[in-house]
Motif scaffolding. Structure first.
Motif, PDB file in Angstrom:
ATOM      1  N   GLY A 186     -11.779 -10.336 -15.944  1.00  0.00           N
ATOM      2  CA  GLY A 186     -10.400  -9.868 -16.164  1.00  0.00           C
ATOM      3  C   GLY A 186      -9.592 -10.766 -17.087  1.00  0.00           C
ATOM      4  N   HIS A 187     -10.079 -11.975 -17.317  1.00  0.00           N
ATOM      5  CA  HIS A 187      -9.347 -12.892 -18.205  1.00  0.00           C
ATOM      6  C   HIS A 187      -9.379 -12.425 -19.650  1.00  0.00           C
ATOM      7  N   ARG A 188     -10.236 -11.452 -19.946  1.00  0.00           N
ATOM      8  CA  ARG A 188     -10.287 -10.948 -21.319  1.00  0.00           C
ATOM      9  C   ARG A 188      -9.297  -9.812 -21.544  1.00  0.00           C
ATOM     10  N   THR A 189      -8.617  -9.386 -20.474  1.00  0.00           N
ATOM     11  CA  THR A 189      -7.563  -8.377 -20.587  1.00  0.00           C
ATOM     12  C   THR A 189      -6.266  -9.061 -21.020  1.00  0.00           C
ATOM     13  N   PRO A 190      -5.530  -8.482 -21.973  1.00  0.00           N
ATOM     14  CA  PRO A 190      -4.252  -9.106 -22.351  1.00  0.00           C
ATOM     15  C   PRO A 190      -3.322  -9.234 -21.144  1.00  0.00           C
ATOM     16  N   VAL A 191      -2.612 -10.350 -21.065  1.00  0.00           N
ATOM     17  CA  VAL A 191      -1.691 -10.580 -19.950  1.00  0.00           C
ATOM     18  C   VAL A 191      -0.575  -9.531 -19.995  1.00  0.00           C
ATOM     19  N   LYS A 192      -0.258  -9.001 -18.818  1.00  0.00           N
ATOM     20  CA  LYS A 192       0.651  -7.859 -18.755  1.00  0.00           C
ATOM     21  C   LYS A 192       2.099  -8.247 -18.505  1.00  0.00           C
ATOM     22  N   ARG A 193       2.335  -9.482 -18.107  1.00  0.00           N
ATOM     23  CA  ARG A 193       3.677  -9.844 -17.650  1.00  0.00           C
ATOM     24  C   ARG A 193       3.973 -11.300 -17.948  1.00  0.00           C
ATOM     25  N   ARG A 194       5.248 -11.587 -18.271  1.00  0.00           N
ATOM     26  CA  ARG A 194       5.693 -12.972 -18.360  1.00  0.00           C
ATOM     27  C   ARG A 194       6.940 -13.144 -17.505  1.00  0.00           C
ATOM     28  N   PHE A 195       6.913 -14.147 -16.636  1.00  0.00           N
ATOM     29  CA  PHE A 195       8.044 -14.509 -15.766  1.00  0.00           C
ATOM     30  C   PHE A 195       8.716 -15.702 -16.425  1.00  0.00           C
ATOM     31  N   ARG A 196      10.055 -15.598 -16.615  1.00  0.00           N
ATOM     32  CA  ARG A 196      10.732 -16.673 -17.345  1.00  0.00           C
ATOM     33  C   ARG A 196      12.183 -16.772 -16.914  1.00  0.00           C
ATOM     34  N   LEU A 197      12.813 -17.872 -17.333  1.00  0.00           N
ATOM     35  CA  LEU A 197      14.249 -18.034 -17.114  1.00  0.00           C
ATOM     36  C   LEU A 197      14.988 -17.001 -17.960  1.00  0.00           C
ATOM     37  N   ASP A 198      16.105 -16.492 -17.398  1.00  0.00           N
ATOM     38  CA  ASP A 198      16.843 -15.453 -18.133  1.00  0.00           C
ATOM     39  C   ASP A 198      18.017 -16.017 -18.938  1.00  0.00           C
ATOM     40  N   GLY A 199      18.197 -17.344 -18.881  1.00  0.00           N
ATOM     41  CA  GLY A 199      19.288 -17.954 -19.648  1.00  0.00           C
ATOM     42  C   GLY A 199      20.624 -17.883 -18.948  1.00  0.00           C
ATOM     43  N   GLN A 200      20.661 -17.251 -17.761  1.00  0.00           N
ATOM     44  CA  GLN A 200      21.915 -17.110 -17.015  1.00  0.00           C
ATOM     45  C   GLN A 200      21.773 -17.673 -15.605  1.00  0.00           C
ATOM     46  N   GLY A 201      20.866 -18.606 -15.448  1.00  0.00           N
ATOM     47  CA  GLY A 201      20.693 -19.237 -14.144  1.00  0.00           C
ATOM     48  C   GLY A 201      19.709 -18.539 -13.237  1.00  0.00           C
ATOM     49  N   GLY A 202      19.129 -17.456 -13.708  1.00  0.00           N
ATOM     50  CA  GLY A 202      18.146 -16.737 -12.897  1.00  0.00           C
ATOM     51  C   GLY A 202      16.847 -16.573 -13.652  1.00  0.00           C
ATOM     52  N   THR A 203      16.048 -15.626 -13.215  1.00  0.00           N
ATOM     53  CA  THR A 203      14.753 -15.376 -13.846  1.00  0.00           C
ATOM     54  C   THR A 203      14.599 -13.891 -14.136  1.00  0.00           C
ATOM     55  N   THR A 204      13.675 -13.595 -14.995  1.00  0.00           N
ATOM     56  CA  THR A 204      13.401 -12.206 -15.324  1.00  0.00           C
ATOM     57  C   THR A 204      11.929 -12.061 -15.672  1.00  0.00           C
ATOM     58  N   ASP A 205      11.485 -10.829 -15.763  1.00  0.00           N
ATOM     59  CA  ASP A 205      10.101 -10.540 -16.144  1.00  0.00           C
ATOM     60  C   ASP A 205      10.089  -9.744 -17.432  1.00  0.00           C
ATOM     61  N   ASP A 206       9.203 -10.128 -18.330  1.00  0.00           N
ATOM     62  CA  ASP A 206       8.881  -9.285 -19.487  1.00  0.00           C
ATOM     63  C   ASP A 206       7.572  -8.580 -19.153  1.00  0.00           C
TER      64      ASP A 206
END
Ligand code: FE2
Length: 281
Positions: A186-206
């Motif tokens: 499964g590591h050859r499948t492109p990653v589907k999601r990125r979890f990151r800071l949203d710049g407003q003190g919280g987090t978001t997912d791409d």
């Protein structure tokens, strides 16, 4: 350290199971040390009643979690609470410790910085390995929460991708007590999601792809204590809830390559006074 057959398996499957990597006496020592640490913790510390749940993602809104990249903090199992009240003693309630024990605690540092692990990291392609994140995971009997299918790159993003997870079984891990599962290849499948800071003190997912990973293709990685499982950063993996009466303690160390760029909006950030360190020094 690795045979050519093990290298081939790593390339093919995206994970590698290495039994007897750590003497079980060392596993027990780490667990005993954690018991001593827990005895020093006051769970009523302000902000500290943070539940780690990959299904609710409640921790992702807590400063307690978001500021833990260069600290030693504790997080609770959701099942340790009833009507908002903690109903278990700390040793039976805590979900994990994170995320900088490997730098802040000499016992964890010694467990993490061994010649064997440094050699394995080199064998897996690291040129400038940096120890980024450590977690002691309890997977408590009967209430140990599931960890939903994810890739570690989603949370610890570098350009180019470089993270590898080193997952140490400190106790026997079985299907019943919530062992790891992974999708071979499964590591050859492109990653589907990125979890990151949203710049407003919280987090978001791409989300780059909203389709689920084919979990039906997953295999359980039942392993005895002392086993190390290396996980490629783009390998989908997860663990089920612990419905048994046996705990499933594990220690994980996530390593990135210092040649890659660690992004400023990754959730895990460290202060300037905590620069990343490698296996030596
Ligand atoms: Fe993971």
């Amino acid at each position: 350290m690795l045979s050519s057959e093990q290298h081939q398996r790593w390339e093919r499957d995206g994970f590698l199971v290495l039994e007897d990597f750590v003497p079980t006496s060392r596993c027990r020592e780490l667990s005993e040390h954690v018991n001593e640490l827990l005895a020093t913790i006051d769970p009523t510390t302000e902000g500290a009643l943070s539940i780690f749940s990959t299904t609710e993602q409640s921790h992702a809104r807590d400063d307690w979690f978001l500021e833990s990249g260069d600290k030693i903090r504790w997080f609770f199992e959701q099942g340790a609470f009833e009507q908002g009240q903690l109903v278990r003693e700390l040793p039976a309630a805590v979900n994990k410790l994170g995320h900088a024990m490997h730098d802040l605690d000499p016992v964890f540092s010694a467990f993490s910085r061994t010649p064997e692990l440094a050699e394995l990291a080199t064998d897996l392609g690291f040129v400038d390995p940096k120890l980024l994140q450590s977690m002691y995971i309890f997977k408590q009997p009967t209430i140990g929460g599931e960890v939903i299918c994810h890739t570690d790159h989603t949370f610890l993003w570098t350009e180019p991708q470089s993270v590898v997870g080193f997952w140490f079984a400190l106790e026997d891990a079985t299907v019943d007590n919530g062992c790891l599962w992974a999708i071979p290849g499964g590591h050859r499948t492109p990653v589907k999601r990125r979890f990151r800071l949203d710049g407003q003190g919280g987090t978001t997912d791409d989300f780059f792809d909203e389709t689920p990973y084919p979990e039906a293709d997953g295999v359980p990685l039942e392993v005895p204590a002392g086993t190390l499982i290396a996980l490629h950063g783009t390998l989908p993996h997860w663990s089920a809830p612990n419905t048994s009466t046996q705990s499933r303690h594990a220690y994980t160390l996530h390593v990135i390559d210092g040649r890659a760029q660690y992004l400023d909006d990754n959730w895990l950030q460290r202060g300037d006074d905590h620069p990343l360190r490698g296996f030596v020094g």
